[in-house]
Design an enzyme around this catalytic site. Structure first.
Site, short mmCIF file in Angstrom:
data_model
loop_
_atom_site.label_atom_id
_atom_site.label_comp_id
_atom_site.label_asym_id
_atom_site.label_seq_id
_atom_site.Cartn_x
_atom_site.Cartn_y
_atom_site.Cartn_z
N GLU A 135 0.17 26.74 -10.10
CA GLU A 135 1.49 26.29 -10.59
C GLU A 135 1.45 25.94 -12.08
OE1 GLU A 135 3.87 26.95 -9.07
OE2 GLU A 135 2.76 27.36 -7.23
N GLY A 136 0.62 26.64 -12.82
CA GLY A 136 0.50 26.37 -14.25
C GLY A 136 -0.59 25.34 -14.47
#
Ligand SMILES: Cc1cc2nc3c(=O)[nH]c(=O)nc-3n(C[C@H](O)[C@H](O)[C@H](O)COP(=O)(O)OP(=O)(O)OC[C@H]3O[C@@H](n4cnc5c(N)ncnc54)[C@H](O)[C@@H]3O)c2cc1C
Length: 606
Positions: A441-442
């Site tokens: 998710e980054g």
């Protein structure tokens, strides 16, 4: 064997005393059913399900992992049965629209459910977690037909969903996505390409899986401006949802990974798989942000879950494990030695875990209220205000809480000494399971660039100033010049909080000016800046918790120890964790030169 008891008293404290959740629910007619009685009943039931059904599968799921046999994926023993019970209990539908078969309860209540289930067994919780993101994406961007066919079944839990972004050549830089979407002329598209690292990409929990896929239309512009979003089911269906032919989405393999072994991470091959467009052409990444933002707050929660699980188990162990005598005098003369909880260094680790877990939970429930507000705003102005606040706080939540969740998990391992390194206690598993949260998710680095670059400098500090204003208003209300009856006690929190917030704003201006001269300033400062911001945001919530606890101490005689413990933990946070901002301030303001001056060829002489 890991143990877990859902921290209902802590959650209720946030709901009732800190964030006034019931007042918030009453403001929204959609949430009229979310009465204290119903919320209490949901918390109790969810706690039972998490403690009795999911926790026992946590370590066995890690031991067994998912298996892959010629394209067929089997989840660890018990996962499927637990999923069935989850569906029978109506849990997947809890925070979703009544119109599509949901119970219409607030998203914030869904967060309580995710917390309890995720702490008991993060690997298992990944399956409903990914579905939840797919539901939000279809709900926001799908057509009525897509909602009727896909959303209703995802909400019912009979199908699950995925998020298919990553490809072998790119994870962060999605502008490099190569997967192709060829129009068939009948409103459908043939999707071809390989996606890797797809959580819940293949499994045996349901008989269909709905993939939300990024792909390129013919002639689409290069980079992120040419990406569209598609719904691609694993199996084709008719309009009534009856399963038909296999849709050529095959699982090539499962990743062998460090942790979350009960969560299937799949390589998916799309070979002319039929899909439909969701949202406008070439706006796929923007639509996908609905999914990614849900997933980012969900991943931030993983940090809190790890901190809580590590803390609960460390605390039990620290009270039982005997080692030497306390330096300030024997504490347990009846025992051969004092328990390790008597030693300040062990206490420091335990208090750090406790402060992170409870402070992180407060950050999550503050954000969950914003999500409720966005989904049910009466005016565009209201929605925008909550959305801007959410946009600002999401990268902080995602990166700061997952970094601190990992720190807490490591403290847990340390508290167990050598036994922490041994499998049977489960502490090394928490470390392994949690490590991914700072990556997917980054990564922390990417969240930090988003915060400092996009969210702060590109808005000329507007989002930070709006948040800082909220904190400073709170400080003023609690300060020595206010009528607050607890102002004397609160001063120890309000003074450091208000001065650090003022510095936060000044450092941001200085970084903005420096970045104008040297672009590397942003990348060089960003992670330290994000962590610096995280400690200040958490301090704001610890101050709010202390203030609520002081108020309750005066009226709630029965639970005084609980409120005293909150205040003492707030004192610990302000004295031991908030000062980390001081060294972060030095490093974030340092010149990028020392990072960049060494030529690439001179980094090693091997
Ligand atoms: C267990 C697991 C589950 C996952 N689940 C999913 C899923 O369900 N769906 C999905 O689509 N993906 C999923 N992913 C993929 C995950 O989101 C990516 O691995 C992650 O976003 C990082 O991308 P990458 O691995 O390509 O690393 P890279 O992008 O190659 O990054 C490598 C390093 O470089 C840094 N970096 C890269 N670009 C920059 C830059 N511009 N500035 C500064 N630093 C930079 C990164 O921070 C990182 O430290 C999963 C991954 C794993 C391991």
């Amino acid at each position: 064997m890991l143990s877990y008891k859902a921290p209902i008293a802590d959650i209720k404290f946030l709901f009732e005393d800190v964030f006034n959740y019931y007042e918030h629910y009453q403001k929204h007619p959609e949430f009229e059913e979310a009465t204290p009685d119903l919320v209490d009943a949901i918390m109790e039931e969810c706690a039972k399900f998490s403690e009795n059904e999911l926790l026992p599968l946590n370590q066995s799921g890690d031991e067994e992992g998912c298996t892959f046999d010629n394209g067929v994926v089997t989840t660890p023993k018990g996962f499927k049965e637990a999923y069935q019970k989850f569906v029978e209990g109506g849990w997947p539908s809890l925070p979703h629209a009544v119109k599509h078969g949901g119970q219409g309860l607030p998203a914030s209540l869904g967060m309580v459910m995710s917390e309890m289930m995720g702490t008991a067994n993060w690997s298992w919780a990944m399956y409903p977690g990914l579905s939840h993101g797919a539901m939000n994406t279809i709900h926001t961007h799908g057509t009525d037909e897509q909602k009727e066919l896909y959303l209703t079944r995802l909400i019912e839990g009979s199908w699950t969903g995925t998020m298919c972004l990553t490809e072998p050549q790119c994870g962060t830089d999605l502008g490099q996505v190569k997967t192709k979407a060829e129009p068939n002329g009948d409103g459908t598209y043939n999707i071809t390409g390989t996606k890797i690292f797809i959580s819940a990409g293949e499994h045996d929990l349901t008989d269909n899986i709905i993939h939300i896929v990024l792909a390129r239309l013919p002639g689409a512009p290069a980079g992120t401006k040419g990406i569209s979003l598609f719904i691609v089911p694993k199996n084709q269906t008719d309009e009534q949802g009856n399963i038909g032919e296999f849709n050529n989405v095959s699982c090539g393999s499962l990743e062998h990974k460090m942790g979350i072994k009960g969560s299937a991470t799949a390589v998916l091959n799309f070979d002319n798989a039929k899909g439909v467009l969701i949202g406008p052409e070439n706006k796929g990444l923007e639509c996908m942000f609905t999914f990614m933002n849900t997933a980012r707050v969900g991943t931030a929660l993983q940090g809190v879950c790890a901190a809580e699980l590590a803390y609960q188990n460390s605390l039990i162990y620290a009270k039982e494990r005997l080692s030497m005598r306390s330096l300030s005098g024997t504490k347990h003369p009846d025992k051969i030695a004092d328990p390790i909880i008597c030693h300040p260094d062990v206490r420091k680790m335990l208090m750090t875990q406790k402060a992170i877990s409870e402070g992180g939970r407060a950050m999550i429930y503050y954000t969950a209220k914003l999500v409720d507000e966005i989904e049910n705003a009466k005016t565009e102005k209201e929605r925008k205000k909550a959305d801007n606040r959410l946009g600002f706080i999401t990268p902080i939540l995602k990166a700061f809480l997952t970094e601190l969740g990992s720190e807490s998990a490591n403290h847990g391992l340390q508290i167990f000494g050598g036994h922490g390194f041994i499998k049977e206690w489960g502490m090394e598993q928490i470390v392994r399971d949690t490590r991914i949260s700072t990556l997917y998710e980054g990564t922390t680095g990417i969240q930090a660039l988003d915060l400092l670059g996009r969210k702060i400098l590109m808005t000329r500090g507007k989002s930070l100033n709006a948040f800082a204003k909220e904190v400073l208003i709170f400080c003023k209300d609690q300060s020595m010049i206010s009528n607050n009856p607890h102002k004397r006690q609160m001063n120890k929190f309000i003074w450091p909080l208000s001065t650090t917030v003022a510095k936060w704003q000044q450092y941001t201006i200085r970084l903005g000016l420096k970045a104008k001269k040297d672009r590397d300033v942003v990348g060089s400062a960003s992670v330290d800046f994000l962590m610096y911001s995280g400690y200040i945001v958490m301090a704001y919530f610890w101050a709010q918790m202390a203030q609520a606890a002081y108020e309750k101490l005066a009226t709630d005689v029965e639970n005084r120890d609980f409120y005293r413990a909150k205040i003492k933990t707030a004192e610990f946070y302000f004295e031991r964790l908030l000062p980390r901002t001081k060294s972060l301030a030095v490093t974030m303001m340092a010149d990028p030169k020392t990072l960049m001056q060494l030529d690439e060829e001179l980094l090693s002489f091997l």
